[in-house]
Scaffold this active site. Structure first.
Site, PDB file in Angstrom:
ATOM      1  N   ASP A 124       0.573  -1.142   0.149  1.00  0.00           N
ATOM      2  CA  ASP A 124      -0.160   0.195  -0.305  1.00  0.00           C
ATOM      3  C   ASP A 124       1.320   1.322  -0.216  1.00  0.00           C
ATOM      4  OD1 ASP A 124      -2.648   1.302   0.045  1.00  0.00           O
ATOM      5  OD2 ASP A 124      -2.481   1.008   2.396  1.00  0.00           O
TER       6      ASP A 124
ATOM      7  N   HIS B 296      -3.610  14.441   0.305  1.00  0.00           N
ATOM      8  CA  HIS B 296      -3.598  13.612   1.603  1.00  0.00           C
ATOM      9  C   HIS B 296      -2.674  13.821   2.499  1.00  0.00           C
ATOM     10  CE1 HIS B 296      -4.876   9.875   3.915  1.00  0.00           C
ATOM     11  NE2 HIS B 296      -4.433   9.394   3.071  1.00  0.00           N
TER      12      HIS B 296
ATOM     13  N   GLU C  41     -11.138   4.187   2.937  1.00  0.00           N
ATOM     14  CA  GLU C  41      -9.793   5.261   2.510  1.00  0.00           C
ATOM     15  C   GLU C  41     -10.117   4.539   0.950  1.00  0.00           C
ATOM     16  OE1 GLU C  41      -6.015   4.861   3.101  1.00  0.00           O
ATOM     17  OE2 GLU C  41      -6.424   4.985   5.262  1.00  0.00           O
TER      18      GLU C  41
ATOM     19  N   GLU D  17      -9.139   4.722  -2.438  1.00  0.00           N
ATOM     20  CA  GLU D  17      -8.156   4.367  -2.907  1.00  0.00           C
ATOM     21  C   GLU D  17      -8.716   3.543  -4.904  1.00  0.00           C
ATOM     22  OE1 GLU D  17      -4.628   2.504  -0.804  1.00  0.00           O
ATOM     23  OE2 GLU D  17      -5.066   3.131   1.099  1.00  0.00           O
TER      24      GLU D  17
ATOM     25  N   ASP E 225      -9.962   0.605   1.383  1.00  0.00           N
ATOM     26  CA  ASP E 225      -8.560   0.512   2.370  1.00  0.00           C
ATOM     27  C   ASP E 225      -8.464   1.038   4.382  1.00  0.00           C
ATOM     28  OD1 ASP E 225      -6.051  -1.158   3.756  1.00  0.00           O
ATOM     29  OD2 ASP E 225      -4.979   0.197   3.639  1.00  0.00           O
TER      30      ASP E 225
ATOM     31  N   ARG F  13      -8.346   4.042  12.506  1.00  0.00           N
ATOM     32  CA  ARG F  13      -7.502   5.513  12.986  1.00  0.00           C
ATOM     33  C   ARG F  13      -7.124   5.633  14.676  1.00  0.00           C
ATOM     34  NH1 ARG F  13      -6.024   6.789   7.837  1.00  0.00           N
ATOM     35  NH2 ARG F  13      -7.885   7.160   6.812  1.00  0.00           N
TER      36      ARG F  13
ATOM     37  N   GLN G  31      -4.010   2.563  14.391  1.00  0.00           N
ATOM     38  CA  GLN G  31      -3.061   2.987  14.033  1.00  0.00           C
ATOM     39  C   GLN G  31      -2.153   4.312  15.061  1.00  0.00           C
ATOM     40  OE1 GLN G  31      -4.045   4.706   9.990  1.00  0.00           O
ATOM     41  NE2 GLN G  31      -1.963   5.054   9.231  1.00  0.00           N
TER      42      GLN G  31
ATOM     43  N   LYS H 223      -5.043  -1.266   9.584  1.00  0.00           N
ATOM     44  CA  LYS H 223      -4.978  -1.442   8.403  1.00  0.00           C
ATOM     45  C   LYS H 223      -5.222  -3.253   8.875  1.00  0.00           C
ATOM     46  CE  LYS H 223      -3.692   2.080   7.221  1.00  0.00           C
ATOM     47  NZ  LYS H 223      -4.794   3.450   6.187  1.00  0.00           N
TER      48      LYS H 223
ATOM     49  N   THR I 113      -9.465  -6.106   3.576  1.00  0.00           N
ATOM     50  CA  THR I 113      -8.855  -4.346   2.683  1.00  0.00           C
ATOM     51  C   THR I 113     -10.495  -5.092   1.065  1.00  0.00           C
ATOM     52  OG1 THR I 113      -7.425  -4.171   3.547  1.00  0.00           O
ATOM     53  CG2 THR I 113      -7.750  -3.535   0.648  1.00  0.00           C
TER      54      THR I 113
ATOM     55  N   GLU J 154     -10.262  13.409   7.407  1.00  0.00           N
ATOM     56  CA  GLU J 154      -9.703  14.278   6.596  1.00  0.00           C
ATOM     57  C   GLU J 154     -10.957  15.264   6.161  1.00  0.00           C
ATOM     58  OE1 GLU J 154      -7.216  14.274   3.209  1.00  0.00           O
ATOM     59  OE2 GLU J 154      -7.462  12.424   2.985  1.00  0.00           O
TER      60      GLU J 154
END
Length: 420
Positions: free
Chosen positions: A130, A137, A203, A205, A237, A241, A244, A257, A261, A368
């Protein structure tokens, strides 16, 4: 001019004759998995076409690549074989070609309604990497956690940052995602929090599927890297938070994570994306020589994220972004991955990292969009800072052609409660 298939394809369909993305499916629950391509609302069974001798070009005539339970053997054959297959399929599905159009018996076994089949992971994914390739970002995350003075670390502008992900927990669209448990930051002098994640996020992606790999100890030239990429899928993904943030110093993401996924079932080839290639952002400072591309390209792929809150009937669009916002290209990512002699293999997966645009409405994750929970997001009568149990997240992506779309279908998953 829009290509015309004998299979009816609606103008808004993601799967016209210009696309022909590859996937793997089961016609019925007990069936053997087999490769297929999407055309309109149908799946074309490639094993049926192969058994009928319709792949008669020099590279595929004697190949059993479409009689496999995944696409690894086919993607490992390389671009000449991919182009031969694409040309054969576009001809067979053309409105003016009678071979399949007028063969009712073959059509019956080879063309199956998409809503009747079960889609599976299209490749056996041996390794998953990844990346962290969106400057917007990276800047937003750095500002949230370190402040606006120096949000992006110096090394980010010199190399595509990445970590080695967990391939075993990559799942196909439509699979439920269990809320992970883990540790979070201590409060005051207490022990670390342990329990279900309180900051579960999506996320936005995309991911590249590796075709031919390279031998251990060799490298792939950045200007030849596209020949090692079969195509792209949508990818979510999912990220815890809070887990992490507590664990990632000093070695990076782990339990925050690796719990899940999600990827979309259809791989859109680089050949299908070629008409939508666009110039990549100018890189400053100029990267080291091994990362300098003769032509640095992204693709104009519109991306959209919807959340259907638990208990509600309607989904709300929460962000719109575009693949062309990536700072580091997928070819730079692949070349950098091999520069130390690392060997890639067919079916390996490269995530782009969250794809955020420059405007708040184009941010690619709730971290975000809500600025780490400080600005709750309005969702049709309710609000969210992070995902709650029962919430369903869906990604869409497509390229807009002149009278047609080249799309990826949907990439979705619903959050279910953590185990007691």
């Amino acid at each position: 001019m829009v290509l015309k298939s004998f299979v009816e394809v609606e103008p808004e369909s993601h799967f016209p004759l210009e696309n022909l993305p590859y996937g793997v499916f089961k016609p019925e629950p007990g069936s053997v998995p087999r490769p297929g391509v999407a055309i309109g609302d149908y799946v074309l069974d490639l094993s049926a076409l192969s058994s009928a001798g319709l792949f008669d070009g020099p590279l595929l005539k004697n190949s059993d690549c479409f009689n496999q339970p995944n696409l690894n053997k086919f993607v490992g054959l390389g671009r000449p074989a991919w182009k031969e297959a694409r040309a054969t399929l576009q001809k067979l599905l053309s409105a003016t070609e009678p071979t399949l159009r007028d063969n009712a018996a073959l059509r019956q076994i080879a063309l199956l309604p998409m809503d009747k089949v079960q889609m599976l992971l299209p490749v056996a994914i041996g390794d998953y990497t990844d990346f962290f390739s969106s400057m917007h970002h990276a800047k937003n995350c750095g500002t949230i956690f370190r402040g606006p003075e120096n949000p992006i670390n110096l090394n980010w502008f010199h190399l595509p940052i990445a970590y080695h992900g967990r391939a075993s927990s990559i799942v196909i669209s439509g699979t439920d995602i269990m809320r992970p448990r883990g540790q979070g930051h201590p409060t005051g002098n207490s022990a670390p929090y342990f329990g279900p994640s309180r900051k579960l996020d999506f996320e936005l992606e995309m991911a590249a599927i590796v075709g031919p790999g390279n031998e251990l100890g060799t490298t792939v030239d950045v200007n030849e890297a596209a020949d090692h990429i079969f195509g792209l899928v949508l990818m979510n993904d999912w990220s815890a938070r809070d887990i992490q943030a507590w664990e990632y110093v000093p070695l990076g993401p782990f339990l925050g994570k690796s719990f899940g996924t999600t990827i979309s079932p259809w791989i859109v080839t680089l050949d299908a994306l070629e008409p939508f290639a666009c110039e990549a952002p100018k890189q400053n400072p100029s990267p080291l020589t091994y990362l300098v591309e003769k032509t640095s390209r992204n693709y104009d792929i519109s991306l959209e994220v919807l959340i259907k809150p638990s208990g509600q009937a309607d989904s709300c669009v929460v962000t719109r972004s575009n693949f062309n916002h990536l700072y580091w290209t997928i070819t730079q990512q692949l070349a950098h991955h091999t520069i130390n002699g690392c060997n890639l293999r067919p079916g390996d997966l490269f995530g782009t990292g969250t794809i955020s645009g420059p405007e708040p409405e184009s941010y690619g994750c709730l971290l975000e969009l809500t600025w780490n929970g400080q600005k709750p997001l309005s969702l049709g009568g309710t609000t969210r800072t992070f995902l709650e149990d029962g919430d369903e997240v869906t990604f869409f992506g497509y390229c807009q052609g002149n009278g047609y779309k080249v799309g990826f279908g949907r990439c979705s998953g619903k959050i279910v409660p953590a185990p007691q």
